[in-house]
Motif scaffolding. Structure first.
Motif, PDB file in Angstrom:
ATOM      1  N   ILE A  61      27.423  58.881  57.413  1.00  0.00           N
ATOM      2  CA  ILE A  61      28.862  58.732  57.177  1.00  0.00           C
ATOM      3  C   ILE A  61      29.089  58.038  55.843  1.00  0.00           C
ATOM      4  CG2 ILE A  61      30.936  57.515  57.946  1.00  0.00           C
ATOM      5  CD1 ILE A  61      30.020  58.020  60.820  1.00  0.00           C
ATOM      6  N   PHE A  62      28.320  56.976  55.615  1.00  0.00           N
ATOM      7  CA  PHE A  62      28.458  56.251  54.350  1.00  0.00           C
ATOM      8  C   PHE A  62      28.160  57.174  53.181  1.00  0.00           C
ATOM      9  CE2 PHE A  62      28.186  51.486  55.366  1.00  0.00           C
ATOM     10  CZ  PHE A  62      28.936  51.689  56.511  1.00  0.00           C
ATOM     11  N   LEU A  63      27.073  57.923  53.332  1.00  0.00           N
ATOM     12  CA  LEU A  63      26.643  58.786  52.241  1.00  0.00           C
ATOM     13  C   LEU A  63      27.681  59.879  52.004  1.00  0.00           C
ATOM     14  CD1 LEU A  63      24.242  58.940  50.352  1.00  0.00           C
ATOM     15  CD2 LEU A  63      23.217  60.613  51.881  1.00  0.00           C
ATOM     16  N   ALA A  64      28.227  60.414  53.098  1.00  0.00           N
ATOM     17  CA  ALA A  64      29.214  61.480  52.972  1.00  0.00           C
ATOM     18  C   ALA A  64      30.440  60.965  52.229  1.00  0.00           C
ATOM     19  CB  ALA A  64      29.614  62.002  54.348  1.00  0.00           C
ATOM     20  N   ILE A  65      30.852  59.753  52.563  1.00  0.00           N
ATOM     21  CA  ILE A  65      32.022  59.200  51.892  1.00  0.00           C
ATOM     22  C   ILE A  65      31.713  58.953  50.420  1.00  0.00           C
ATOM     23  CG2 ILE A  65      33.499  57.169  51.753  1.00  0.00           C
ATOM     24  CD1 ILE A  65      33.539  57.160  54.805  1.00  0.00           C
ATOM     25  N   LEU A 122      36.566  53.661  56.906  1.00  0.00           N
ATOM     26  CA  LEU A 122      35.272  52.993  56.985  1.00  0.00           C
ATOM     27  C   LEU A 122      35.470  51.531  57.423  1.00  0.00           C
ATOM     28  CD1 LEU A 122      32.526  54.143  56.413  1.00  0.00           C
ATOM     29  CD2 LEU A 122      32.638  53.187  54.119  1.00  0.00           C
ATOM     30  N   SER A 123      36.454  50.869  56.829  1.00  0.00           N
ATOM     31  CA  SER A 123      36.714  49.476  57.184  1.00  0.00           C
ATOM     32  C   SER A 123      37.165  49.366  58.632  1.00  0.00           C
ATOM     33  CB  SER A 123      37.784  48.883  56.263  1.00  0.00           C
ATOM     34  OG  SER A 123      37.298  48.853  54.943  1.00  0.00           O
ATOM     35  N   VAL A 124      38.082  50.243  59.027  1.00  0.00           N
ATOM     36  CA  VAL A 124      38.570  50.220  60.411  1.00  0.00           C
ATOM     37  C   VAL A 124      37.403  50.447  61.372  1.00  0.00           C
ATOM     38  CG1 VAL A 124      39.875  51.545  62.106  1.00  0.00           C
ATOM     39  CG2 VAL A 124      40.933  50.893  59.952  1.00  0.00           C
ATOM     40  N   GLY A 125      36.566  51.442  61.047  1.00  0.00           N
ATOM     41  CA  GLY A 125      35.428  51.753  61.909  1.00  0.00           C
ATOM     42  C   GLY A 125      34.541  50.543  62.082  1.00  0.00           C
ATOM     43  N   MET A 126      34.222  49.884  60.977  1.00  0.00           N
ATOM     44  CA  MET A 126      33.313  48.747  61.072  1.00  0.00           C
ATOM     45  C   MET A 126      33.965  47.564  61.788  1.00  0.00           C
ATOM     46  SD  MET A 126      30.513  49.849  60.152  1.00  0.00           S
ATOM     47  CE  MET A 126      29.694  48.311  60.527  1.00  0.00           C
ATOM     48  N   PHE A 134      34.401  55.864  67.072  1.00  0.00           N
ATOM     49  CA  PHE A 134      33.673  56.373  68.237  1.00  0.00           C
ATOM     50  C   PHE A 134      32.270  56.814  67.833  1.00  0.00           C
ATOM     51  CE2 PHE A 134      38.045  56.872  69.684  1.00  0.00           C
ATOM     52  CZ  PHE A 134      37.953  56.204  70.891  1.00  0.00           C
ATOM     53  N   ALA A 135      32.208  57.511  66.700  1.00  0.00           N
ATOM     54  CA  ALA A 135      30.895  57.950  66.214  1.00  0.00           C
ATOM     55  C   ALA A 135      30.023  56.745  65.919  1.00  0.00           C
ATOM     56  CB  ALA A 135      31.069  58.804  64.967  1.00  0.00           C
ATOM     57  N   ILE A 136      30.595  55.749  65.248  1.00  0.00           N
ATOM     58  CA  ILE A 136      29.790  54.585  64.872  1.00  0.00           C
ATOM     59  C   ILE A 136      29.364  53.817  66.114  1.00  0.00           C
ATOM     60  CG2 ILE A 136      29.715  52.472  63.500  1.00  0.00           C
ATOM     61  CD1 ILE A 136      31.637  53.613  61.599  1.00  0.00           C
TER      62      ILE A 136
END
Ligand SMILES: Nc1ncnc2c1ncn2[C@@H]1O[C@H](COP(=O)(O)OP(=O)(O)O)[C@@H](O)[C@H]1O
Ligand SMILES: [Mg+2]
Lengths: 787, 238
Positions: free
Chosen positions: A273-277, A446-450, A730-732
């Motif tokens: 996910i990080f890499l994709a972003i 990304l921030s929300v996910g983390m 959810f994925a994370i």
């Protein structure tokens, strides 16, 4: 160097701020991937090296008491390469100062040699001398945690007899990488010990002269484990065999394996996910960077440079940025992977680490970055190449603002000139603005996910230790006792409430799936430890049905209404068939529940309990522990406060600890995205801004045109990113969950607020940096040269 | 009709329309023209009359909307983009109305950009010497005046020793002194290398040094005048 290469170098140095920002984002994406893959590789390679070097058994076959002669028969089973019998027993250690009883496992070691199987690694001191039956080796982690060293003595109760032992050495073993008391999930160095004693001493203590109560089997490479287990069970049946099991069901190995599997799952989800972003951002940034070179591309074409030559030139530019980022990220990833592996060592007791570097992860990181960047470049180059050089060379026609319509005179009064410019720019270049919005929204997501995941970890602790388990301590017995024991305990001073529980070790089977675990028999209307549904209401326990935890239901692939088989691993060891009547929400472990009465009935052992939950005065807990240590039937007492702290520790030092690194990386990527967006907007409108300044706009007004746009973009991106982050979490969370604990994705408004603050802070800092640049624009230069 | 020998360019009913429908601009409305090899030709005409458009098409920078154009027997209007690139690379030198230098390259490097891919180039320093800029070869465009940038652009155009040189208002930004020097260079290239030179200019006086003067209006040729006597750049009255 060809003039084009010189141009590339100069372009790079002109864009250095931005190039560094892009390269950093790539670096972080690659770093996450390399770090996590390296960590997984290192842990699993270390594990297998450790196992091999100290010859950890492949099959464990416990029995009540079997004569040594059976070992030869076991060795003759097809697929068995080596066999060793040993005596294993429980012990309760009382320490002089702490006074707290600690559960321990005592293991026999050969008189004159290291064990053939399940050997230990002596980390200090020496092995017990022949004839010195009071000498022991002590598990190093426990010794260190409680401050014992070779030469110290300790008092232990074994098989009902109290004796004083002398510690002569400290040891580590591949059998005890993950150290938790038997039947417990949460590891705690201070609450579990291992003693290695000479076989004579063990035989004497546990009445095992000429006998063993656990056979260890090492298998040859192509052996069929299931057949060996069946054979061992057959041979040991008449000696009270307790069911042989493979390494995958061995407690420590299971936790280590699950941890690695959990990490591997994280690797499969979070770094991509990080890499994709990062790749997406790279794509946008490169596209816009090349767009701004359109006129120069036109000139090169006019002089007869072919599309290929020009394409190669920009590809080199992209390659340099991407490779620098990737190489830096790769190096950082290797380094941080090592640091993280080292951190694991304090938690998983590996005596050494076999570092692994994942060349594959690095290659993937580099390839993805270069591809993403090139895709961005190719898209723009193609559109520029499709223009005739005559058109490409001219400055792009002024953006047609006519279609934005005239502002009504009322609007004109409300909005000043710069604001109207901001609005027109946004309305007329929706593609550019959309790219910026999506980019910043990705950062927000990304921030929300983390942040959701960080909250999820807290929820796991809270659910487990405050909602599901509301007791203060659990007292477990050496073997099931009559349920009248609860009244005895309830009458102790400081005890408010007592709740009996029967924990029975079992093997669950459903279709081809199987799982070695335990059934908890809970009292009806239990209050201290409950099985809860997802709405946190207690699950109804039927007298003839079983309730599985969500994690166990998943492992067994079972649903409500399914029938599962249960092989009980104690007592008469009956085989049972029960129906799943409910699913309970748990975030720690994979338990199963039955009603106490129902469980005892199908075991045909009415009125038995194996442990009780207590709620007690907190300042009485210490005294209660001391009291229980004196009771021969008590195997141990675990205080929930300690367990909770230990759990907090496992989440902060185990796989969970990577969440902090990831959160940090997420924040930096978010910043990178926003900064790049602001920078590019600035580069694209530098001439316009200079023109504004020339015709008399103040610095503030000129910056406002740019920053107003950024602010508008951020405002739209925030809710969009929050929505994307909701799904991303959810994925994370699936990635961070392990078999030991599940990490739910928690929707908490304050977390979204935090994420929004991160984005806003990044915007303000980026805006401030760009504003500084706007103020510094050299008007003459900006107007004279088209960059 | 076949391309007669001895001509660098010939066009037949060449037209160019920008845009479509109501917004369509007819930049060229049927241009028939012949430019003999080695001549120095000056195009005169009001702003917007289509001079740059014609130059762009002959130089292979743009496609015509209709009609035909030949370069030494090759029909330019038939060439693919790839062939046009090769044509520009091998035969054409440009001096643009806007200087169009690479801002990130020095004067000398801007010239190298072209000599790098040319078949028979001069040394970049020599080209800069011809326009009197050898002392400033290491300066970046931002450090040069408009006139100096234009001279770098000329050095860049002639450095490949092109078959044909297109100059779109090359002296527009220059004072008379420098202007003469630039024209001198163009004349030298024309005479010594037998390069066909097409110059678009506002300065009608420049026409006095041309072999041929083509007057443009509304996308059409109004008048072609062949000078029997030419003045040297030094004799031109600015
Ligand atoms: N790319 C273009 N798109 C639309 N119109 C154009 C374009 N280039 C030139 N024109 C129009 O074509 C006409 C001729 O332009 P041009 O050849 O540049 O004239 P000149 O060089 O004689 O001043 C002008 O009306 C101009 O506005
Ligand atoms: Mg023109």
């Amino acid at each position: 160097m060809s003039p084009l290469d010189k141009k590339m170098v100069r372009t790079l140095s002109r864009l250095k701020g931005q190039a560094v920002a892009i390269a950093s984002v790539i670096a972080l994406g690659v770093m996450t991937l390399v770090m996590m893959t390296g960590l997984v590789g290192t842990l699993s390679e270390t594990r297998s090296t450790y196992y091999e070097r100290y010859r950890l058994a492949d099959v464990f076959a416990p029995a009540a008491r079997a004569p040594q002669t059976v070992l030869q028969h076991l060795a003759n089973l097809p697929g068995v390469a080596a066999v060793e019998g040993r005596v294993i027993g429980g012990a309760l250690i009382t320490l002089a100062e702490a006074g707290r009883p600690v559960r321990a496992t005592a293991l026999s070691i050969p008189r004159d040699a290291r064990p053939l199987l399940n050997s230990y690694m002596l980390t200090s001191g020496r092995a017990p001398r022949v004839g010195r039956n009071d000498e022991v080796l002590l598990l190093q982690s426990f010794a260190e945690a409680v401050g014992l060293a070779p030469g110290d003595s300790l008092s232990a109760t074994m098989n009902g007899a109290r004796r004083t032992l002398v510690v002569v050495g400290l040891a580590q073993s591949p059998e005890f990488i993950y150290i938790a008391a038997p039947g417990e999930i949460v590891p705690d160095d201070t609450r579990f010990a291992v003693l290695w004693m000479l076989e004579d001493a063990m035989a004497a203590a546990f009445d095992m002269k000429g006998a063993f109560n656990e056979a260890l089997l090492l298998l040859s490479r192509n052996a069929n484990t299931q057949e060996v287990i069946a054979g061992a069970n057959r041979l040991l049946d008449k000696y009270g065999g307790l069911g042989a099991y493979g390494l995958e069901d061995q407690a420590s190995n299971r936790f280590v394996t699950e941890e690695i599997a959990g990490l591997r799952a994280t690797v499969g989800v979070v770094p991509p996910i990080f890499l994709a972003i990062a790749a997406f951002l790279l794509n946008i940034v490169i596209a816009r960077m090349i767009q701004s070179e359109r006129e120069q591309i036109g000139i090169l074409k006019a002089f007869g440079y072919t599309s290929l030559e020009i394409g190669v030139h920009y590809f080199k530019l992209v390659l340099v940025i991407a490779l620098c980022g990737a190489v830096f990220g790769g190096a950082l990833g290797i380094l941080s992977g090592r640091l993280l592996s080292g951190a694991y060592q304090t938690y998983y007791k590996f005596p050494f680490l076999v570092f692994q570097i994942s060349a594959g992860a690095f290659a993937i990181g580099v390839t993805v970055s270069v591809l993403a960047a090139s895709a961005g470049a190719i898209l723009v180059l193609r559109s520029v190449f499709s223009l005739t050089p005559a058109i490409a060379m001219r400055p792009p026609a002024p953006v047609d603002y006519s279609r934005t319509g005239a502002f009504g005179s009322r609007m004109k009064r409300l909005l000043d000139q710069p604001t109207r410019m901001v609005i027109r720019r946004i309305v007329r270049q929706p593609g550019r603005i959309l790219g910026a919005i999506v980019g910043i929204a990705c950062g927000m997501a990304l921030s929300v996910g983390m942040v959701s995941i960080l909250a999820g970890f807290d929820k796991t602790i809270d659910m487990t230790f405050s909602v599901i388990d509301r007791s203060d301590a659990m007292v477990s017995f050496t073997h099931p006792l009559s349920d009248t024991v609860q009244y005895e305990l309830a009458s102790l001073g400081g005890v408010h409430a007592v709740e009996p529980v029967r924990v029975v070790p079992v093997e669950f089977r459903h279709g081809l799936r199987q799982y070695r675990g335990a059934v908890n028999g809970l009292q009806e209307g239990a209050r201290l430890n409950r099985a809860l549904k997802s709405d946190l209401e207690p699950v109804e326990l039927h007298t003839n049905g079983i309730v599985l935890s969500t994690a166990l239901a998943k492992v067994l692939n079972a649903e409500i209404g399914d029938t599962i088989e249960i092989d009980v691993l104690e007592g008469r060891r009956p085989n049972l068939t029960v129906q799943v009547t409910g699913v309970a929400e748990t975030l720690l472990g994979s338990p199963a529940y039955m009603s106490l009465e129902g469980l005892n009935r199908i075991l045909k052992e009415p009125g038995r309990v194996s442990a009780v939950y207590l709620s007690a005065e907190s300042d009485r807990l210490e005294a209660l522990q001391l009291y229980f240590a004196e009771l021969p039937r008590v195997a141990g007492i675990s205080v929930k406060r300690d367990a909770e702290q230990a759990m907090q520790k496992i989440m902060n030092e185990g796989a969970g600890s990577t969440r902090y690194v990831m959160a940090l990386i997420a924040a930096v990527i978010t910043f990178g995205i926003i900064y790049n967006t602001a920078r590019i907007s600035f580069a694209e409108s530098m001439r316009d801004l200079a023109s504004l300044r020339v015709i008399g706009f103040t610095k503030g007004e000129a910056s406002y045109v740019l920053l107003g746009e950024l602010a508008a973009v951020v405002l739209v991106a925030l809710p969009l990113g929050a929505l994307m982050g909701y799904f991303l979490s959810f994925a994370i969370s699936a990635g961070f969950s392990t078999d030991i604990y599940q990490v739910p994705s928690v929707f908490n408004p304050s977390g979204y607020g935090t994420a929004a603050l991160v984005v806003l802070a990044a915007s303000i800092v980026s805006g401030w940096i760009v504003k500084r640049d706007v103020d510094r624009v050299d008007l003459v230069e900006a107007l004279k040269i088209k960059e | 009709m076949k391309h007669p020998p001895g001509y660098t360019f010939r066009t037949e009913a060449l037209s160019k329309v920008y845009g479509e429908g109501e917004a369509a601009v007819h930049a060229l409305r049927g241009v028939d023209l012949e430019i003999p090899k080695g001549e120095m030709v000056v195009l005169l005409g009001a702003s917007g009359s289509g001079k740059s458009t014609l130059l762009n098409i002959l130089g292979g920078l743009d496609h015509a909307s209709g009609g035909h154009a030949w370069f030494e027997g090759i029909e330019l209007t038939n060439l693919s983009d790839r062939e046009l690139t090769l044509y520009r690379r091998q035969h054409v030198g440009f001096v643009f109305q806007f200087y169009n230098l690479m801002p990130s390259l020095t004067a000398e490097e801007n010239v190298e950009l072209v000599t790098e891919i040319a078949q028979n180039p001069m040394r970049p320093a020599d080209a800069l010497g011809l326009v009197g800029l050898d002392a400033r070869k290491d300066h970046f465009p931002a450090q040069l005046s408009g006139g100096e940038q234009q001279r770098v652009a000329i050095a860049r155009a002639i450095a490949k020793t092109p078959t044909v040189l297109f100059c779109d208002e090359p002296t527009g930004a220059l004072d008379s002194q420098t202007g003469r020097a630039v024209l001198r260079v163009l004349k030298d290239v024309n005479e010594r290398l037998n390069t066909t030179v097409l110059i678009v200019t506002h300065a009608a006086a420049t026409a006095d040094m041309a072999d041929r003067v083509i007057k443009f209006a509304d996308g059409m040729i109004r008048d072609v005048q062949v000078n029997s006597e030419k003045l040297t750049p030094e004799e031109i009255n600015w």
